[in-house]
Structures are given as C-alpha cells and as structure tokens.
Design a protein around this motif. Structure first.
Motif, PDB file in Angstrom:
ATOM      1  N   GLY A 105       0.806  -1.214   0.000  1.00  0.00           N
ATOM      2  CA  GLY A 105       0.000   0.000   0.000  1.00  0.00           C
ATOM      3  C   GLY A 105       0.841   1.266   0.000  1.00  0.00           C
ATOM      4  N   ASP A 106       2.114   1.141   0.423  1.00  0.00           N
ATOM      5  CA  ASP A 106       2.995   2.306   0.486  1.00  0.00           C
ATOM      6  C   ASP A 106       3.880   2.443  -0.756  1.00  0.00           C
ATOM      7  OD1 ASP A 106       1.952   2.745   2.986  1.00  0.00           O
ATOM      8  OD2 ASP A 106       3.502   1.582   4.003  1.00  0.00           O
ATOM      9  N   LEU A 107       3.622   1.612  -1.783  1.00  0.00           N
ATOM     10  CA  LEU A 107       4.415   1.716  -3.007  1.00  0.00           C
ATOM     11  C   LEU A 107       3.748   2.677  -3.982  1.00  0.00           C
ATOM     12  CD1 LEU A 107       5.133  -2.068  -3.767  1.00  0.00           C
ATOM     13  CD2 LEU A 107       6.641  -0.452  -2.624  1.00  0.00           C
ATOM     14  N   SER A 108       4.538   3.251  -4.881  1.00  0.00           N
ATOM     15  CA  SER A 108       3.942   4.028  -5.972  1.00  0.00           C
ATOM     16  C   SER A 108       3.435   3.047  -7.029  1.00  0.00           C
ATOM     17  CB  SER A 108       4.989   4.951  -6.576  1.00  0.00           C
ATOM     18  OG  SER A 108       5.897   4.191  -7.354  1.00  0.00           O
ATOM     19  N   GLY A 109       2.662   3.566  -7.980  1.00  0.00           N
ATOM     20  CA  GLY A 109       2.113   2.701  -9.020  1.00  0.00           C
ATOM     21  C   GLY A 109       3.196   1.950  -9.786  1.00  0.00           C
ATOM     22  N   GLY A 110       4.265   2.657 -10.135  1.00  0.00           N
ATOM     23  CA  GLY A 110       5.350   2.033 -10.885  1.00  0.00           C
ATOM     24  C   GLY A 110       6.082   0.978 -10.067  1.00  0.00           C
ATOM     25  N   GLU A 111       6.240   1.259  -8.762  1.00  0.00           N
ATOM     26  CA  GLU A 111       6.929   0.290  -7.892  1.00  0.00           C
ATOM     27  C   GLU A 111       6.097  -0.985  -7.728  1.00  0.00           C
ATOM     28  OE1 GLU A 111       9.227   3.659  -5.175  1.00  0.00           O
ATOM     29  OE2 GLU A 111       7.312   2.836  -4.537  1.00  0.00           O
ATOM     30  N   LEU A 112       4.777  -0.799  -7.573  1.00  0.00           N
ATOM     31  CA  LEU A 112       3.908  -1.972  -7.458  1.00  0.00           C
ATOM     32  C   LEU A 112       3.959  -2.788  -8.747  1.00  0.00           C
ATOM     33  CD1 LEU A 112       1.869  -3.702  -5.986  1.00  0.00           C
ATOM     34  CD2 LEU A 112       0.061  -2.155  -6.724  1.00  0.00           C
ATOM     35  N   GLN A 113       3.979  -2.088  -9.876  1.00  0.00           N
ATOM     36  CA  GLN A 113       4.060  -2.787 -11.157  1.00  0.00           C
ATOM     37  C   GLN A 113       5.335  -3.616 -11.235  1.00  0.00           C
ATOM     38  OE1 GLN A 113       1.534  -2.683 -13.645  1.00  0.00           O
ATOM     39  NE2 GLN A 113       2.749  -4.495 -14.066  1.00  0.00           N
ATOM     40  N   ARG A 114       6.448  -3.042 -10.780  1.00  0.00           N
ATOM     41  CA  ARG A 114       7.712  -3.792 -10.813  1.00  0.00           C
ATOM     42  C   ARG A 114       7.687  -4.959  -9.837  1.00  0.00           C
ATOM     43  NH1 ARG A 114      12.514   0.025 -10.186  1.00  0.00           N
ATOM     44  NH2 ARG A 114      11.032   1.545  -9.395  1.00  0.00           N
ATOM     45  N   ALA A 115       6.983  -4.775  -8.697  1.00  0.00           N
ATOM     46  CA  ALA A 115       6.856  -5.878  -7.734  1.00  0.00           C
ATOM     47  C   ALA A 115       6.071  -7.031  -8.356  1.00  0.00           C
ATOM     48  CB  ALA A 115       6.167  -5.401  -6.461  1.00  0.00           C
ATOM     49  N   LEU A 116       5.043  -6.694  -9.149  1.00  0.00           N
ATOM     50  CA  LEU A 116       4.253  -7.754  -9.800  1.00  0.00           C
ATOM     51  C   LEU A 116       5.086  -8.474 -10.860  1.00  0.00           C
ATOM     52  CD1 LEU A 116       0.814  -5.933 -10.130  1.00  0.00           C
ATOM     53  CD2 LEU A 116       1.370  -7.830  -8.611  1.00  0.00           C
ATOM     54  N   ILE A 117       5.962  -7.722 -11.536  1.00  0.00           N
ATOM     55  CA  ILE A 117       6.869  -8.359 -12.499  1.00  0.00           C
ATOM     56  C   ILE A 117       7.838  -9.273 -11.751  1.00  0.00           C
ATOM     57  CG2 ILE A 117       8.696  -7.951 -14.207  1.00  0.00           C
ATOM     58  CD1 ILE A 117       7.207  -5.371 -14.994  1.00  0.00           C
ATOM     59  N   ALA A 118       8.340  -8.798 -10.599  1.00  0.00           N
ATOM     60  CA  ALA A 118       9.264  -9.616  -9.798  1.00  0.00           C
ATOM     61  C   ALA A 118       8.581 -10.898  -9.348  1.00  0.00           C
ATOM     62  CB  ALA A 118       9.746  -8.831  -8.582  1.00  0.00           C
ATOM     63  N   ARG A 119       7.295 -10.802  -8.985  1.00  0.00           N
ATOM     64  CA  ARG A 119       6.567 -12.002  -8.567  1.00  0.00           C
ATOM     65  C   ARG A 119       6.558 -13.032  -9.704  1.00  0.00           C
ATOM     66  NH1 ARG A 119       0.125 -12.220  -7.208  1.00  0.00           N
ATOM     67  NH2 ARG A 119       0.002 -11.369  -9.305  1.00  0.00           N
ATOM     68  N   ALA A 120       6.294 -12.554 -10.931  1.00  0.00           N
ATOM     69  CA  ALA A 120       6.282 -13.477 -12.070  1.00  0.00           C
ATOM     70  C   ALA A 120       7.662 -14.075 -12.295  1.00  0.00           C
ATOM     71  CB  ALA A 120       5.790 -12.753 -13.317  1.00  0.00           C
ATOM     72  N   LEU A 121       8.723 -13.247 -12.118  1.00  0.00           N
ATOM     73  CA  LEU A 121      10.090 -13.729 -12.370  1.00  0.00           C
ATOM     74  C   LEU A 121      10.538 -14.747 -11.321  1.00  0.00           C
ATOM     75  CD1 LEU A 121      11.910 -10.422 -13.356  1.00  0.00           C
ATOM     76  CD2 LEU A 121      11.057 -12.224 -14.862  1.00  0.00           C
ATOM     77  N   ALA A 122      10.039 -14.610 -10.096  1.00  0.00           N
ATOM     78  CA  ALA A 122      10.472 -15.499  -9.013  1.00  0.00           C
ATOM     79  C   ALA A 122      10.167 -16.954  -9.336  1.00  0.00           C
ATOM     80  CB  ALA A 122       9.810 -15.095  -7.695  1.00  0.00           C
TER      81      ALA A 122
END
Lengths: 273, 241
Positions: B137-154
């Motif tokens: 909830g404390d991430l910016s939109g772009g940071e959350l987007q990168r976190a979702l990409i990281a989830r896929a990469l994991a």
C-alpha cells in the motif's frame, strides 16, 4: 473486584470461553476481512440457526446440530455462488432466510417453551457449560492446524484468486475449505455473542488489526488480541452494570472501531497539514 | 529451428453469445517478444486469459508449450493489471514476490531457502531491493508494477505474459518499466498486451493488432528489419471490439 468475579465458576468459564473463541475469531476474521467475504459469513451464521432448531427438536446439544448444518450451508452457498448462474448476494440472502425459517419451525414443533432460544440468537457467555468449553477448544486447535497447513494457499486465494489459479491451485476447493472454517468459527462464537452478532466480532477486530499490520500473520495475532480485549472488556462491563453480555461485547467492539476510524482520519489530517 | 511456444489457430472466444475474439490465428516462438495492441475492450486481456487456461475458447485450437492452456503453470509468469489489487492488503513486497514460487510448490510444502534466494534475485532484477519490507500500500504505481513483475520472475518462467504494465503510470516510470522488460527479453519469451502504441514500437520484435480478426503476416511480407506488422481487417459489425 477481580477475586469476586473469579469466585464464580460461571465467571471463570465465561472468561475462558471469551479467550478461546477469540483465537478462532481473530484468525478466521482476518481472512473474512481481507477477502471481503463478510456478507457470506453472515449468511453462514444465520443459516446455522436451522441447525440450532434441529438440535433442539431432536433433543441433542444444539451446538452439535449447528456443526453439520453450518458446514452444509457453507458448502452450498459457496458452490452456488461459484458454479451456478446465481448472483452471489441472492444465493446468500436465500440461505440466510431459509436457515432461520427452518430453525423457527423446528423450535415451534417441539412442545413447550424454548427458554434458552434467545441465548443462541444473542449469546449468553455466562451459561457456557464445561463441555462446550472443550468443544470450543478442540475447534480452535482444528482451525489453527488447517490454517497452518494451508497458509500459503489461503494467502494466495485471498490476495489474488486468479493468480492462484494460474499457479495451479484448486481455488474453488480451497475457497470452500475456507468457508467451512468460517462455519466452524460461527459454532465457536454462538455461545459468546450469538448468531445474529457473530459477524461483528468476525470483522471488527480484524478490520482494526489491518490498519496496523504488514503481514497476514501479524494481522491474525493482533485481531486475536483485539477480540480477546473486547470480549473481556464487554464481559466485565456487563457484570458491572448487569446487562446482556453478548450485546455489551459487540458495543465495546463497535465503539473501538469508531475510535480507530476517527484516529485514522485524524492522523491523515495531521499528515496533510 | 526455434521451438513454438504458443500456437493459436482460428480461436474464437465469447461471453453470452457475443464474440470478443473471432478467428484469431498467430504463433509465438521461443525468444519472441510479441506486442499485442488494440483498443480498450478489444479482447486483449481475454486472449491472455485463454492462454492461461482461465477462459475456455468457443472454437479453435490453442496450445501452450505443446499442451492445453493451464497445464504448464510452472513455466509461465503472469503479470496481471496492477489496478485490480486491494492496496490495503497487509502484505510486504517480499511476501508478494514469494507468491510467485507457488507454482513450484506442492500442497503442504513450505517455502525453503531456494525459494527465498529466487525471490531475492527477482527483487534485484526489478530494482526493488530498498523496498523489500515495504507494505504494498505504500508503493507508488510504478513500484507496485515492478513488484508484480518480480513475482512473475520469481517462478523462473520461460514465458512472460504482461497485461497493460504501463496503464496509468507517469511517462518517466513507463520508460523504466520498458527498460526492465527490454532487459528480460534477452532470456525470456514475452507477450505484452497494451493499448499504448507509442512506446511499444521501440521495444518489441513482433506486433499483432487485435480486433475481431487478427492476422500476423510473416517476415518478408511487410517486414521492416526485425519487426513486422500485422494487417488488421476491421469488422464493422463490432466496431468496439
């Protein structure tokens, strides 16, 4: 004052019931809040009244009637809303009322006056027998065990059901299992706050805990603590003023919820300045 | 010869009798970077859902990694639209990315050291090291987007499916997200869905435009270097699709 309270066995049992039920309530309430399934949980709770009526009619411990009835209700509501072409709120609303109706008819069929009916609807923590305490405790252990075993799956379906399905999880089966745990939690809570008010104690402690936590486990622990706090505080106030215990517990929880929201608004206001 | 990873033949998908996709034919081979463009509501997300096995087609044949869609969860990384998430959910970036390891785990199996190593690597790739303990909830939109990409990469995927990764993100952030995807293109096969045609041109190797009919021309017909453009017959019966 405290010694005076603990001198009575019913008071000790009430306190233990409050503490044990808070465990189930905090853990399962966390899922209810993050997955936003409060209405479905209310539906399961009210349908469970049919089980109480049935148990009463058959002359067995009504709580034993509630367990199969609420589990069946959980599975039926879950399957109907997931699989059939029925809007979820329609399915829930139908079960909600039909369960209550079955309960009322069963109780009416049994000759004589049903004196403790009120306590199942609105709870009466002061009349919890020791046998029910054992049942509450066993259900607690069962709930903790299942949640521990399925923790990563439950987190996945709560956060993002589609991603869980893409990852190869059987999301419908897991969702039904979660609803069954809610049904068992309802059974645990019937003695404490009664069927009508279960939903408040399932959602309020978890909703406050969500504002403060960064993980689901942290939220569970905090909502157990809040739930225990509200129950004990309500119990004490009801003893002090000689008022209904279940309703007092709910009022305490509701008041805490309002305070938490006010504090949130206030701190947002301070930050904006 | 590069391995075909996705093969779609005469695919039709619809809801309640209305066809969203009709007669879609295309293929994606190993190492491709396919950009799927089209207007909003044009069936782009639906096509991804079919590839993931979440939506059954009405007609046509789809294979992913040579099998039916949804049968190879461990090989696909999926990045859904960021805007669908509950920002209030109490979960840290680390736990969000850890969810990407689910497809590698059996029931009752707990996350172990290897899972945590992969999560750290994925978070590094996405450039989120400093935010690892941050609540989403404390991430910016772009940071959350990168976190979702990281989830896929994991999950160590071979195929990455991205749904509108730059929707409602400010232009500066868009570039960094495309740079991240550009970097992934070296080792992954990527299908990217977007309505943002301005940036896609710079990055992808193949573009397919999705309307009611989708055709992909082969290299040599309308090719311009590595990239080639699909021809799109507009169907007047479904102007919005």
């Amino acid at each position: 004052m405290l010694q005076e309270i603990f001198a009575f066995e019913f008071m000790r049992n009430a306190l233990l019931a409050a503490l044990f039920s808070s465990v189930a309530c905090g853990i399962i309430g966390t899922y209810v809040v993050v997955k936003k399934i409060g209405f479905i949980s209310g539906g399961i709770a009210h349908t469970a009244f049919g089980g109480i009526g049935l148990g009463y009619y058959l002359g067995i411990n009504p709580l034993l009637g509630v367990i199969p009835f609420s589990l069946a209700a959980a599975l039926a509501i879950g399957l109907l809303s997931k699989k059939a072409k029925v809007a979820e709120d329609t399915a829930i609303g139908t079960f909600w009322a039909v369960g209550m109706a079955v309960g009322v008819i069963c109780i009416g069929l049994k000759p004589g006056y049903a004196p403790d009916l009120f306590s199942y609807l609105f709870g009466n923590i002061l009349t919890v027998p020791s046998s029910d305490l054992w049942m509450i405790m066993s259900l607690d252990l069962l709930i903790i065990a299942v949640v521990w075993l399925f923790s990563k799956e439950f987190l996945a379906i709560s956060f993002d059901e589609e991603y869980a399905a893409v990852s190869g999880l059987k999301t419908t089966a897991l969702y039904l299992l979660m609803l069954c745990l809610i049904a068992l939690t309802v059974v645990v809570m019937v003695r404490v706050v009664g069927i009508v008010m279960v939903i408040a104690l399932l959602t309020i402690p978890a909703a406050i805990a969500r504002m403060l936590s960064r993980s689901l486990l942290g939220m569970m622990i905090q909502s157990v603590v809040f739930s225990a706090l509200f129950s004990i505080c309500g119990l004490w106030l009801s003893f002090l003023f000689d008022i209904a215990s279940g309703a007092t517990i709910i009022l305490v929880a509701g008041f805490a919820f309002l305070l938490a929201q006010a504090w949130r608004l206030f701190s947002a206001f301070l930050r904006a300045r | 010869m590069r391995e075909p990873i996705i093969e779609c033949h005469q695919l039709s998908v619809g809801f309640d009798g209305v066809k969203v996709l009709d007669g879609v034919t295309f293929s994606v081979s190993e190492g491709d970077f396919l950009g799927l463009i089209g207007p909003n509501g044009g069936g782009k997300t639906t096509l991804l859902r079919v590839l993931l096995g979440l939506q059954k087609p009405l007609a046509g044949r789809v294979t992913v990694f040579g099998g039916l869609p949804g049968r190879s969860p461990g090989r696909i990384g999926y990045v859904p639209q960021r805007l669908f998430f509950d920002r209030e959910f109490p979960i840290s970036v680390r736990d969000l990315v850890l969810m990407g390891r689910l497809s590698k785990k059996k029931l009752f199996q707990r996350y172990n050291h290897l899972d945590r190593v992969r999560v750290d690597e994925a978070i590094c790739t996405a450039g989120l090291e400093r935010l690892i303990e941050r609540r989403i909830g404390d991430l910016s939109g772009g940071e959350l987007q990168r976190a979702l990409i990281a989830r896929a990469l994991a999950g160590e995927p071979e195929l990455l499916l991205l749904d509108e990764p730059t929707a409602s993100i400010d232009p500066q952030m868009k570039i960094t997200i495309y740079d991240l995807i550009e970097q992934l293109k070296e080792r992954l096969t990527i299908v990217l869905v977007t309505h943002d045609t301005s940036l896609i041109n710079r990055y992808v190797t193949k573009v397919a435009a999705l309307n009611v009919t989708l055709e992909l021309s082969e290299p040599g017909i309308t090719s311009c270097g590595e990239r080639f453009i699909a021809s799109v017959p507009q169907n007047s019966a479904f102007p919005n699709l």
